[in-house]
Design a protein around this motif. Sequence first.
Motif, short mmCIF file in Angstrom:
data_model
loop_
_atom_site.label_atom_id
_atom_site.label_comp_id
_atom_site.label_asym_id
_atom_site.label_seq_id
_atom_site.Cartn_x
_atom_site.Cartn_y
_atom_site.Cartn_z
N PHE A 271 0.86 -1.16 -0.05
CA PHE A 271 -0.08 0.19 0.06
C PHE A 271 0.82 1.38 0.03
O PHE A 271 0.54 2.33 -0.52
CB PHE A 271 -1.01 -0.09 1.22
N GLU A 272 2.00 1.06 0.88
CA GLU A 272 3.07 2.34 0.77
C GLU A 272 3.41 2.61 -0.75
O GLU A 272 3.41 3.69 -1.17
CB GLU A 272 4.09 2.10 1.76
N LYS A 273 3.88 1.47 -1.53
CA LYS A 273 4.24 1.63 -2.82
C LYS A 273 3.26 2.24 -3.69
O LYS A 273 3.44 3.31 -4.49
CB LYS A 273 4.85 0.44 -3.40
N GLN A 274 1.97 1.59 -3.40
CA GLN A 274 0.99 2.33 -4.30
C GLN A 274 0.55 3.54 -3.95
O GLN A 274 0.21 4.31 -4.91
CB GLN A 274 -0.38 1.19 -4.10
N ALA A 275 0.80 4.16 -2.81
CA ALA A 275 0.38 5.25 -2.22
C ALA A 275 1.48 6.04 -3.12
O ALA A 275 1.40 7.22 -3.39
CB ALA A 275 0.43 5.58 -0.92
N HIS A 276 2.75 5.82 -2.96
CA HIS A 276 3.74 6.32 -3.30
C HIS A 276 3.78 6.62 -4.86
O HIS A 276 4.05 7.61 -5.51
CB HIS A 276 5.09 5.87 -3.09
N MET A 279 0.95 9.14 -5.59
CA MET A 279 1.63 10.50 -5.26
C MET A 279 2.55 10.86 -6.39
O MET A 279 2.37 12.25 -6.69
CB MET A 279 2.14 10.57 -4.04
N ALA A 280 3.18 9.90 -6.80
CA ALA A 280 3.88 10.38 -7.91
C ALA A 280 3.34 10.70 -9.09
O ALA A 280 3.53 11.70 -9.82
CB ALA A 280 5.04 9.34 -8.32
N ARG A 281 2.18 9.79 -9.61
CA ARG A 281 1.21 10.28 -10.65
C ARG A 281 0.58 11.38 -10.44
O ARG A 281 0.57 12.48 -11.56
CB ARG A 281 0.43 9.28 -10.73
N SER A 287 2.48 18.54 -11.84
CA SER A 287 3.52 19.23 -12.42
C SER A 287 3.50 19.48 -13.99
O SER A 287 3.69 20.72 -14.53
CB SER A 287 4.91 18.28 -12.28
N SER A 288 2.52 18.79 -14.65
CA SER A 288 2.32 18.89 -16.20
C SER A 288 1.24 19.32 -16.34
O SER A 288 0.81 19.79 -17.40
CB SER A 288 2.25 17.55 -16.72
#
Length: 583
Positions: A271-276, A279-281, A287-288
């Motif tokens: 879940f942390e990776k999915q959340a990360h 959040m990156a997406r 940003s874009s």
Amino acid sequence: MAAVALGIAARSMIGHWIGNALPFVTLYPAVFVAAVLGGFGPGVLATGLSAVIALHLYIDPAHSLALTDPVARFGAALFTISGLATAWLGEARLRAQRHMSRALEEAQKTTMHAEGEATRAEEEAVKAEEATAEAEMAAQDAADALERQLLAEQALRRSEEALADFFDNASTPLHWVGEDGSILRVNQAELEMLGYQRSEYVGRHIAEFHVDQPVIEDILTKLLAGEVIHSYPARLRCKDGAIKDVLINSSAYQPDGRFMHTRCFTRDVTFEKQAHEAMARLAAIVSSSSDAIISKTLDGVITSWNAAAEEIFGYSASEMVGQSVFRLIPEALHDSERFVLEQLRKGRVVEFSESERIRKDGTRIWISLSVSPLRDASGAIIGAAAIKRDITEMKLLAEHLRETQRLQTVGQLAGGIAHEANNQMSVVLGGTQFLLRRADLPPDARTDVEFIRQAAERTASITQQLLAFSRRQAQQLQDVDLNRVVESLEPVLRRSLREDHELVVRLGLQDGLIRADPRQLEQVLLNLTLNARGAMPHGGRLTVETREVTLTPESQGGKERLPPGRYAALAAKDTGCGMDAQT
């Protein structure tokens, strides 16, 4: 003998007082002393010697041993008997004394022996007591040691039970792996994480549950080499086929340097990776995004600033993060922003249709925005996120559209008037043509009627242009002279400009015959003139020209918008502010 000598000496000393009377008076003590000190033999010897000396010295006849006097004989006999008795008594005393001495000595020896035995007994008793005490101490020590051993064993059992309970019931997934890679032990948390039963997991090779084989091979190689693994990323396959992203912390248990098993802690970070990743997406989207996305505290301090915000407002992130959002807001709108922040504190989403903001260069722009509260993990509102879109161009386009619509309305009205005027001019032209065909018309009147006809034709031409502008007439393509179209519309164009505007017409086209709708051309020229008038609020010059151009692919930037060849060009150029790069 010394006692006798002393007795004779003492008798001699008292002899001048008593004479020869009492010859044995000083000799009795001598015999007594000799008997007492020497016993029977010395007592008899002292008695005989004393009797002889007394007969010789103190009993008459002197210096003779003869006893003529009965009294003397009786005295000598009595002295001898008493001396012998004294010697016997002395001997008896000595014997009794020696017996007593021997008895006393025996008693002393017995006492001493008894005392020695008692001492030895006491010593033995002391030793026995000491041995008993030592035995008791040894027994106590043994009991204490046994108790300590029992306590240690109990503590060890409790420790092992606590360790086993910790292992089995820990919330963190745990497992042990043997030297051959087989799973030796696993806790419930790991079984629940992956969905396996204990019988499906324990005894199998750990690599069977890893998605990436090179990863588990590298982990086992490092652990067998004695290395400690910290937060090693891996992927595990669940029973239902799902993939878990985990971080592995592990070390080897090696008592006496001998590898026994691994001790592996597995942390599920799916879940942390999915959340990360989410959040990156989201960060990539922010940003874009072409919209400015800005976050701020409830006090209006900016905490994030994306690239679109830099594009719209002209400030970089380093210039705005940590600054007040009021820097972007006109002073007249500060109270409105404070109201928005107060609404956000209450958890409300605030939407604006549009508002004004200030760019870095001081120019004002119009934006549409939506502001939402930001919450922390506990749900408390900690700030706000605003999405802002620059609608300045849209407002200008809307204004232009309104102007166009106004012109369209004016055109429609003008078309209606032109249509009615055209009808009336048809009557006037018809009347003038009828009058001019009369041969009896006076010359002065004919001249006036001709003026009326020309004025009516000009008026009809204007009404025709108004009708074309209002699009009341269908498109009619025909061969027209572009120069003639410009010349005929020049009066209308001049009247469309203000007094501080100058109109310059340059007709450079030699052969101006083209295929077009003249009314459409006139409308284009009129629209260009109106646009130029709006772009020159403080006066200026509008130049309208015709010329011949030859188009090639190169002259069109490599893109053939029109087929190559000769074309007639109609161009309008003004000295107004023009359009910015964005427009």
